[in-house]
Design a protein around this motif. Structure first.
Motif, mmCIF file in Angstrom:
data_model
loop_
_atom_site.group_PDB
_atom_site.id
_atom_site.type_symbol
_atom_site.label_atom_id
_atom_site.label_comp_id
_atom_site.label_asym_id
_atom_site.label_seq_id
_atom_site.Cartn_x
_atom_site.Cartn_y
_atom_site.Cartn_z
ATOM 1 N N THR A 196 0.970 -1.190 -0.014
ATOM 2 C CA THR A 196 -0.095 0.099 -0.080
ATOM 3 C C THR A 196 0.937 1.221 -0.055
ATOM 4 O O THR A 196 1.982 1.248 0.775
ATOM 5 C CB THR A 196 -0.789 0.046 1.195
ATOM 6 O OG1 THR A 196 -1.471 -1.322 1.375
ATOM 7 C CG2 THR A 196 -2.044 1.144 1.124
ATOM 8 N N PHE A 197 0.606 2.039 -0.730
ATOM 9 C CA PHE A 197 1.497 3.364 -0.854
ATOM 10 C C PHE A 197 1.254 4.538 0.238
ATOM 11 O O PHE A 197 2.094 5.237 0.689
ATOM 12 C CB PHE A 197 1.271 3.918 -2.415
ATOM 13 C CG PHE A 197 2.160 3.475 -3.398
ATOM 14 C CD1 PHE A 197 3.570 3.362 -3.459
ATOM 15 C CD2 PHE A 197 1.565 2.515 -4.343
ATOM 16 C CE1 PHE A 197 4.243 2.978 -4.294
ATOM 17 C CE2 PHE A 197 2.318 1.902 -5.152
ATOM 18 C CZ PHE A 197 3.620 2.017 -5.397
ATOM 19 N N ASP A 198 0.082 4.305 0.751
ATOM 20 C CA ASP A 198 -0.249 5.273 1.942
ATOM 21 C C ASP A 198 -0.309 4.603 3.084
ATOM 22 O O ASP A 198 -0.911 3.670 3.496
ATOM 23 C CB ASP A 198 -1.589 6.075 1.689
ATOM 24 C CG ASP A 198 -2.090 6.829 2.736
ATOM 25 O OD1 ASP A 198 -2.724 6.531 3.792
ATOM 26 O OD2 ASP A 198 -1.754 8.032 2.409
ATOM 27 N N TRP A 199 0.843 5.185 3.939
ATOM 28 C CA TRP A 199 0.950 4.385 5.340
ATOM 29 C C TRP A 199 -0.153 4.437 6.404
ATOM 30 O O TRP A 199 -0.604 3.421 6.948
ATOM 31 C CB TRP A 199 2.156 5.173 6.195
ATOM 32 C CG TRP A 199 2.174 4.911 7.478
ATOM 33 C CD1 TRP A 199 1.988 5.518 8.724
ATOM 34 C CD2 TRP A 199 2.423 3.110 7.983
ATOM 35 N NE1 TRP A 199 2.080 4.719 9.798
ATOM 36 C CE2 TRP A 199 2.503 3.314 9.265
ATOM 37 C CE3 TRP A 199 2.909 2.143 7.430
ATOM 38 C CZ2 TRP A 199 2.688 2.479 10.388
ATOM 39 C CZ3 TRP A 199 3.190 0.917 8.227
ATOM 40 C CH2 TRP A 199 2.825 1.139 9.519
ATOM 41 N N VAL A 200 -0.781 5.695 6.391
ATOM 42 C CA VAL A 200 -2.062 5.658 7.286
ATOM 43 C C VAL A 200 -3.282 4.634 6.604
ATOM 44 O O VAL A 200 -3.874 3.816 7.537
ATOM 45 C CB VAL A 200 -2.903 7.255 7.405
ATOM 46 C CG1 VAL A 200 -4.108 7.167 8.011
ATOM 47 C CG2 VAL A 200 -1.720 8.072 7.769
ATOM 48 N N GLU A 201 -3.265 4.532 5.516
ATOM 49 C CA GLU A 201 -4.455 3.607 5.000
ATOM 50 C C GLU A 201 -3.792 2.055 5.415
ATOM 51 O O GLU A 201 -4.706 1.227 5.757
ATOM 52 C CB GLU A 201 -4.496 3.581 3.319
ATOM 53 C CG GLU A 201 -5.456 2.747 2.521
ATOM 54 C CD GLU A 201 -5.495 2.855 1.311
ATOM 55 O OE1 GLU A 201 -5.597 1.785 0.661
ATOM 56 O OE2 GLU A 201 -4.909 3.792 0.787
ATOM 57 N N PHE A 202 -2.574 1.780 5.114
ATOM 58 C CA PHE A 202 -1.992 0.630 5.349
ATOM 59 C C PHE A 202 -2.163 0.278 7.032
ATOM 60 O O PHE A 202 -2.625 -0.980 7.270
ATOM 61 C CB PHE A 202 -0.454 0.768 5.148
ATOM 62 C CG PHE A 202 0.206 -0.800 5.426
ATOM 63 C CD1 PHE A 202 0.121 -2.075 4.651
ATOM 64 C CD2 PHE A 202 0.751 -1.062 6.739
ATOM 65 C CE1 PHE A 202 0.851 -3.104 5.018
ATOM 66 C CE2 PHE A 202 1.297 -2.278 7.132
ATOM 67 C CZ PHE A 202 1.440 -3.225 6.264
ATOM 68 N N TYR A 203 -1.969 1.249 7.790
ATOM 69 C CA TYR A 203 -1.978 0.795 9.257
ATOM 70 C C TYR A 203 -3.281 0.643 9.521
ATOM 71 O O TYR A 203 -3.782 -0.327 10.332
ATOM 72 C CB TYR A 203 -1.310 1.844 10.027
ATOM 73 C CG TYR A 203 -1.071 1.492 11.544
ATOM 74 C CD1 TYR A 203 -0.203 0.634 11.838
ATOM 75 C CD2 TYR A 203 -1.952 2.148 12.581
ATOM 76 C CE1 TYR A 203 0.091 0.263 13.101
ATOM 77 C CE2 TYR A 203 -1.647 1.688 13.791
ATOM 78 C CZ TYR A 203 -0.573 0.753 14.119
ATOM 79 O OH TYR A 203 -0.629 0.612 15.551
ATOM 80 N N ALA A 204 -4.259 1.381 9.204
ATOM 81 C CA ALA A 204 -5.611 1.222 9.516
ATOM 82 C C ALA A 204 -6.333 0.104 8.845
ATOM 83 O O ALA A 204 -7.010 -0.596 9.756
ATOM 84 C CB ALA A 204 -6.304 2.709 8.789
ATOM 85 N N GLU A 205 -5.757 -0.314 7.911
ATOM 86 C CA GLU A 205 -6.895 -1.468 7.226
ATOM 87 C C GLU A 205 -5.845 -2.692 7.573
ATOM 88 O O GLU A 205 -6.605 -3.758 8.089
ATOM 89 C CB GLU A 205 -6.616 -1.590 5.630
ATOM 90 C CG GLU A 205 -7.288 -2.503 4.913
ATOM 91 C CD GLU A 205 -8.754 -2.761 5.094
ATOM 92 O OE1 GLU A 205 -9.335 -3.682 4.968
ATOM 93 O OE2 GLU A 205 -9.711 -1.662 5.573
ATOM 94 N N HIS A 206 -4.633 -2.828 7.541
ATOM 95 C CA HIS A 206 -3.943 -3.902 7.488
ATOM 96 C C HIS A 206 -3.400 -4.403 9.154
ATOM 97 O O HIS A 206 -2.925 -5.520 9.252
ATOM 98 C CB HIS A 206 -2.831 -4.126 6.542
ATOM 99 C CG HIS A 206 -3.394 -4.107 5.492
ATOM 100 N ND1 HIS A 206 -4.322 -5.039 4.675
ATOM 101 C CD2 HIS A 206 -2.930 -3.020 4.207
ATOM 102 C CE1 HIS A 206 -4.642 -4.806 3.424
ATOM 103 N NE2 HIS A 206 -3.925 -3.884 3.143
ATOM 104 N N ARG A 207 -3.626 -3.313 9.678
ATOM 105 C CA ARG A 207 -3.061 -3.577 11.336
ATOM 106 C C ARG A 207 -4.344 -3.515 12.190
ATOM 107 O O ARG A 207 -4.706 -4.471 12.609
ATOM 108 C CB ARG A 207 -1.980 -2.571 11.648
ATOM 109 C CG ARG A 207 -0.761 -2.858 10.847
ATOM 110 C CD ARG A 207 -0.050 -4.253 11.439
ATOM 111 N NE ARG A 207 0.940 -4.697 10.393
ATOM 112 C CZ ARG A 207 1.107 -5.379 9.216
ATOM 113 N NH1 ARG A 207 -0.129 -5.833 8.913
ATOM 114 N NH2 ARG A 207 2.285 -5.619 8.603
#
Length: 332
Positions: free
Chosen positions: A180-191
């Protein structure tokens, strides 16, 4: 001699990965010698005597291990090898571990056991062969650990964004690493969201799910004026996964690697014992960014949720308290 270190903190933190005790040799807790036979001697011996360049295996001895993987030390005329096996899990778990170890090893910044071979066992299961590291009697130097960890974060970069080439595990929980190119999106969704869904499915906990999702959808204000670059993270840095070799140099092991915000590495700090000298040395190499203190609990939340899902309600209140505090802070 492999030092018996860190056992008190291992059990007090209750964060036992399938192999998290694998390096600790204890006279009070050793598998029966017959357990080593389960490591499928033929395949391991074949690799050690061919690819491993050994001409003879001098001794095979069990290493005090976790509750799932069998572990053994193979002493040879060219050195020692560490071997883990699991009769019920395919090679993907060990492949993820090996990839993380290899990438950390290649940064040439901090010592990790070098992985050599992952293979499938006849009839099912898998094994991994890696470097055997003899631990020293003392714990790591916090200042050196902080500096070397920061150097690893600085050296290990990704041009694919945030994530990892494979999914792996955090404890025994699946860890999704979709790029995922956006960290906030990655952390929110996959963590966060992933762990919240597990809590709802496992415990029917709609309260923590709904509040946690509100938080996950409103993280951006916590990252104002922050530049987040994908750094290679160990991913599960707690006291049981940190030690020192016989020269006193830090060693980190049992990773749950991915490329993420460097601050996420401190998510297990409540169970890692990092002191002032650790952080001072770390931030000399990787300078602290605005709002660091406001984000610290956010990264701990992932691990509290994981502990809730792994070990039960004893960790729920800590996770819920963090969520409530952030909802109040962000007024959402």
């Amino acid at each position: 001699m492999v030092a018996s270190v860190g056992l008190v903190s291992l059990f007090s933190c209750s964060h036992l990965k399938p192999s998290s005790l694998r390096w600790f040799s204890s006279t009070t807790h050793k598998p029966k010698p017959s357990a080593i036979v389960g490591i499928s001697d033929d395949l391991v011996r074949e690799w050690i005597l061919k690819e491993g360049k050994a001409t003879k295996i001098i001794r095979i001895s069990p290493v005090g291990g976790g509750c799932i993987n069998l572990a053994g030390r193979y002493d040879t005329d060219v050195g020692s090898f560490f071997v883990k096996s699991n009769r019920s899990i395919g090679p993907s778990m060990f492949e993820g571990e090996a990839l993380g170890l290899r990438l950390m090893y290649e940064t040439k910044t901090i010592r990790v056991p070098r992985p050599f071979k992952v293979g499938s066992l006849p009839g099912g299961g898998s094994f991994i062969i890696m470097e055997f590291i003899e631990f020293g009697a003392s714990r790591n130097n916090q200042s050196v650990l902080g500096r070397q960890l920061a150097e690893m974060h600085k050296a290990g970069k990704s041009d694919k964004g945030f994530g990892f080439d494979v999914d792996n595990t955090i404890g025994s929980t699946p860890q999704v690493n979709t790029w995922t190119f956006d960290w906030v999106e990655f952390y929110a969704e996959h963590r966060l969201s992933y762990q919240l869904k597990l809590a709802r499915e496992q415990y029917g906990d709609s309260v923590i799910y709904e509040k946690g999702q509100r938080l996950a959808k409103n993280l951006k204000p916590l990252f104002e004026n922050v530049v987040v670059e994908p750094c290679l993270l160990h991913g599960d840095l707690w006291s049981g996964n940190v030690s020192s070799d016989k020269n006193g140099d830090p060693v980190i092991l049992d990773p749950a690697c991915y490329y993420g915000h460097n601050e996420a590495e401190f998510g297990m700090s409540w169970c890692a014992g990092f002191g002032g000298s650790f952080y001072n040395s770390y931030f000399e190499v990787m300078p602290k960014q605005p709002g660091f203190e406001k984000r610290r609990d956010l990264y701990m939340l992932y691990h509290y949720l994981n502990h809730y899902n792994l070990f039960g309600s004893g960790y729920r209140s800590s996770a819920m308290s963090i969520i409530d505090d952030y909802l109040q802070m962000l007024q959402v």
